[in-house]
Design a protein around this motif. Structure first.
Motif, PDB file in Angstrom:
ATOM      1  N   ASP A  94     -21.948 -44.815 -68.315  1.00 22.69           N
ATOM      2  CA  ASP A  94     -23.377 -44.514 -68.235  1.00 22.69           C
ATOM      3  C   ASP A  94     -24.214 -45.783 -68.366  1.00 22.69           C
ATOM      4  OD1 ASP A  94     -22.786 -41.840 -67.961  1.00 22.69           O
ATOM      5  OD2 ASP A  94     -23.201 -41.336 -70.059  1.00 22.69           O
ATOM      6  N   TRP A  95     -23.775 -46.716 -69.223  1.00 23.58           N
ATOM      7  CA  TRP A  95     -24.557 -47.927 -69.461  1.00 23.58           C
ATOM      8  C   TRP A  95     -24.667 -48.796 -68.214  1.00 23.58           C
ATOM      9  CZ3 TRP A  95     -23.405 -53.103 -69.069  1.00 23.58           C
ATOM     10  CH2 TRP A  95     -24.400 -53.967 -69.535  1.00 23.58           C
ATOM     11  N   ILE A  96     -23.691 -48.740 -67.335  1.00 19.95           N
ATOM     12  CA  ILE A  96     -23.733 -49.566 -66.117  1.00 19.95           C
ATOM     13  C   ILE A  96     -24.989 -49.277 -65.304  1.00 19.95           C
ATOM     14  CG2 ILE A  96     -22.529 -50.074 -63.941  1.00 19.95           C
ATOM     15  CD1 ILE A  96     -19.896 -49.614 -65.417  1.00 19.95           C
ATOM     16  N   ALA A  97     -25.628 -48.152 -65.544  1.00 16.68           N
ATOM     17  CA  ALA A  97     -26.903 -47.864 -64.876  1.00 16.68           C
ATOM     18  C   ALA A  97     -27.960 -48.907 -65.226  1.00 16.68           C
ATOM     19  CB  ALA A  97     -27.393 -46.464 -65.259  1.00 16.68           C
ATOM     20  N   VAL A  98     -27.818 -49.568 -66.384  1.00 20.64           N
ATOM     21  CA  VAL A  98     -28.819 -50.570 -66.794  1.00 20.64           C
ATOM     22  C   VAL A  98     -28.823 -51.764 -65.848  1.00 20.64           C
ATOM     23  CG1 VAL A  98     -29.497 -52.185 -68.623  1.00 20.64           C
ATOM     24  CG2 VAL A  98     -28.864 -49.832 -69.201  1.00 20.64           C
ATOM     25  N   PRO A  99     -27.681 -52.494 -65.653  1.00 23.58           N
ATOM     26  CA  PRO A  99     -27.730 -53.610 -64.701  1.00 23.58           C
ATOM     27  C   PRO A  99     -28.013 -53.171 -63.274  1.00 23.58           C
ATOM     28  CG  PRO A  99     -25.482 -53.229 -65.476  1.00 23.58           C
ATOM     29  CD  PRO A  99     -26.383 -52.422 -66.349  1.00 23.58           C
ATOM     30  N   LEU A 100     -27.586 -51.946 -62.901  1.00 21.37           N
ATOM     31  CA  LEU A 100     -27.887 -51.480 -61.546  1.00 21.37           C
ATOM     32  C   LEU A 100     -29.389 -51.285 -61.361  1.00 21.37           C
ATOM     33  CD1 LEU A 100     -25.034 -48.852 -60.991  1.00 21.37           C
ATOM     34  CD2 LEU A 100     -25.169 -51.183 -60.081  1.00 21.37           C
ATOM     35  N   LYS A 118     -17.053 -45.206 -60.832  1.00 20.77           N
ATOM     36  CA  LYS A 118     -17.414 -43.889 -61.376  1.00 20.77           C
ATOM     37  C   LYS A 118     -18.928 -43.749 -61.502  1.00 20.77           C
ATOM     38  CE  LYS A 118     -15.013 -41.272 -63.771  1.00 20.77           C
ATOM     39  NZ  LYS A 118     -14.404 -39.907 -63.623  1.00 20.77           N
ATOM     40  N   GLN A 119     -19.595 -44.782 -61.984  1.00 18.57           N
ATOM     41  CA  GLN A 119     -21.043 -44.756 -62.106  1.00 18.57           C
ATOM     42  C   GLN A 119     -21.700 -44.550 -60.739  1.00 18.57           C
ATOM     43  OE1 GLN A 119     -24.887 -44.888 -62.705  1.00 18.57           O
ATOM     44  NE2 GLN A 119     -23.565 -44.925 -64.518  1.00 18.57           N
ATOM     45  N   LEU A 120     -21.076 -45.091 -59.697  1.00 17.30           N
ATOM     46  CA  LEU A 120     -21.620 -44.973 -58.344  1.00 17.30           C
ATOM     47  C   LEU A 120     -21.154 -43.704 -57.635  1.00 17.30           C
ATOM     48  CD1 LEU A 120     -21.225 -48.703 -57.226  1.00 17.30           C
ATOM     49  CD2 LEU A 120     -23.356 -47.528 -57.837  1.00 17.30           C
ATOM     50  N   ALA A 168     -20.133 -44.663 -52.040  1.00 14.13           N
ATOM     51  CA  ALA A 168     -21.111 -44.574 -50.962  1.00 14.13           C
ATOM     52  C   ALA A 168     -22.166 -45.654 -51.140  1.00 14.13           C
ATOM     53  CB  ALA A 168     -21.766 -43.195 -50.967  1.00 14.13           C
ATOM     54  N   GLY A 169     -22.440 -46.383 -50.076  1.00 16.68           N
ATOM     55  CA  GLY A 169     -23.455 -47.425 -50.111  1.00 16.68           C
ATOM     56  C   GLY A 169     -22.959 -48.780 -50.551  1.00 16.68           C
ATOM     57  N   ALA A 170     -21.703 -48.871 -51.033  1.00 17.57           N
ATOM     58  CA  ALA A 170     -21.159 -50.153 -51.485  1.00 17.57           C
ATOM     59  C   ALA A 170     -20.461 -50.855 -50.323  1.00 17.57           C
ATOM     60  CB  ALA A 170     -20.189 -49.945 -52.637  1.00 17.57           C
ATOM     61  N   ASP A 171     -20.396 -52.178 -50.387  1.00 15.41           N
ATOM     62  CA  ASP A 171     -19.678 -52.972 -49.401  1.00 15.41           C
ATOM     63  C   ASP A 171     -18.247 -53.194 -49.868  1.00 15.41           C
ATOM     64  OD1 ASP A 171     -21.964 -53.391 -47.764  1.00 15.41           O
ATOM     65  OD2 ASP A 171     -22.620 -55.002 -49.101  1.00 15.41           O
TER      66      ASP A 171
END
Length: 265
Positions: A94-100, A118-120, A168-171
């Motif tokens: 859940d925290w990875i939403a912060v840098p994103l 997973k966050q994505l 989805a949306g990642a390179d």
């Protein structure tokens, strides 16, 4: 020999001291075991002039509500799974939403990359036939990966039994064999399924304490880990230093310098 990559066009003398960054903020380091270290990634970040803010959420360390006080963040690997029900696993994902959200430099390595996936919204799962990547394996940069960095190491070090799908949306930056997704980018966030952080000491410890994984289908014998390291480690180390420098400065990696190209051949 430490080869310092000053930019995409020239190589500094190995005798020169590492250049200091204009950004004095620390890099947030997230580890998962009491004895874990940031390894070669930590060494490279210190050489770039960044202190390390090491935290272990598994043992009660909090994660910041913002990365305003950090130059970037790295979540490292561990023997656990991104699918585990433990609270700290869910909190880290859940925290990875912060840098994103803040569009800050983020890097996930192995487990950290799976947490990013997973966050994505992507799936993380074991290989369908129970195969593992434990040792050195080929990776193949995609067109997007070559646009980011024109030359990658041919083989990199792995230690995992799970992989992740492309969000989805990642390179997709680099592909593999048994685990096709090896490196991804989503804006300023990167995920590497492999382990550019591993030092010789870490490899000795992992292949000793985790020797049971060496018998998994697809795993390399212990002796091959060290034999392959002698062949491929220089290219992986130079590539990592090059990547981290440009990842934190948010500048394109561009064309390879001669040392990177020669080391990978």
């Amino acid at each position: 020999m430490l080869v310092r990559l000053t930019d995409c066009g020239r190589v500094a003398s190995p005798a020169l001291q590492p250049a200091k960054t204009n950004d004095p903020r620390p890099v947030l380091i997230v580890l998962h075991q009491e004895t874990s270290t940031p390894g070669r990634v930590g060494n490279a970040l210190r050489a770039l002039g960044h202190p390390l803010d090491i935290r272990r959420p598994r043992f009660g360390d909090p994660l910041p509500h913002s990365l305003d006080d950090h130059a970037g963040a790295v979540i490292f690997g561990g023997p656990m799974s991104a699918n585990d029900p433990d609270d700290y696993i869910r909190r880290e994902i859940d925290w990875i939403a912060v840098p994103l959200k803040e569009r800050r430099p983020f890097l996930g390595i192995c487990l950290g990359a799976q947490m990013l996936a997973k966050q994505l919204g992507a799936r993380v799962a074991p290989h369908q036939h129970g195969r593992a990547e434990v040792g050195y394996y080929d990776i193949r940069p995609t067109a997007a990966g070559r646009a980011m960095c024109a030359h990658w190491p041919r083989q990199v070090y792995h230690w995992h039994v799970e992989g992740f799908e492309l969000p989805a949306g990642a390179d997709l930056l680099a592909e593999g064999g048994d685990f096709p997704v090896q490196a991804i980018r989503n804006d300023t966030a990167y995920g590497f399924q492999f382990h550019p952080d591993v030092t010789s000491a870490m490899m000795h410890r992992w292949t000793t304490e985790g020797h049971d994984r060496l018998s998994l289908p697809g795993a390399r014998p212990r002796r091959e880990h060290f034999a392959d390291r002698a062949v491929h480690d220089l290219a992986e180390r130079i590539w990592l230093e090059h990547f981290l420098d440009h990842w934190l400065s948010r500048t394109p990696l561009g064309e390879p310098v001669a040392a990177l190209r020669e080391a990978a051949e």
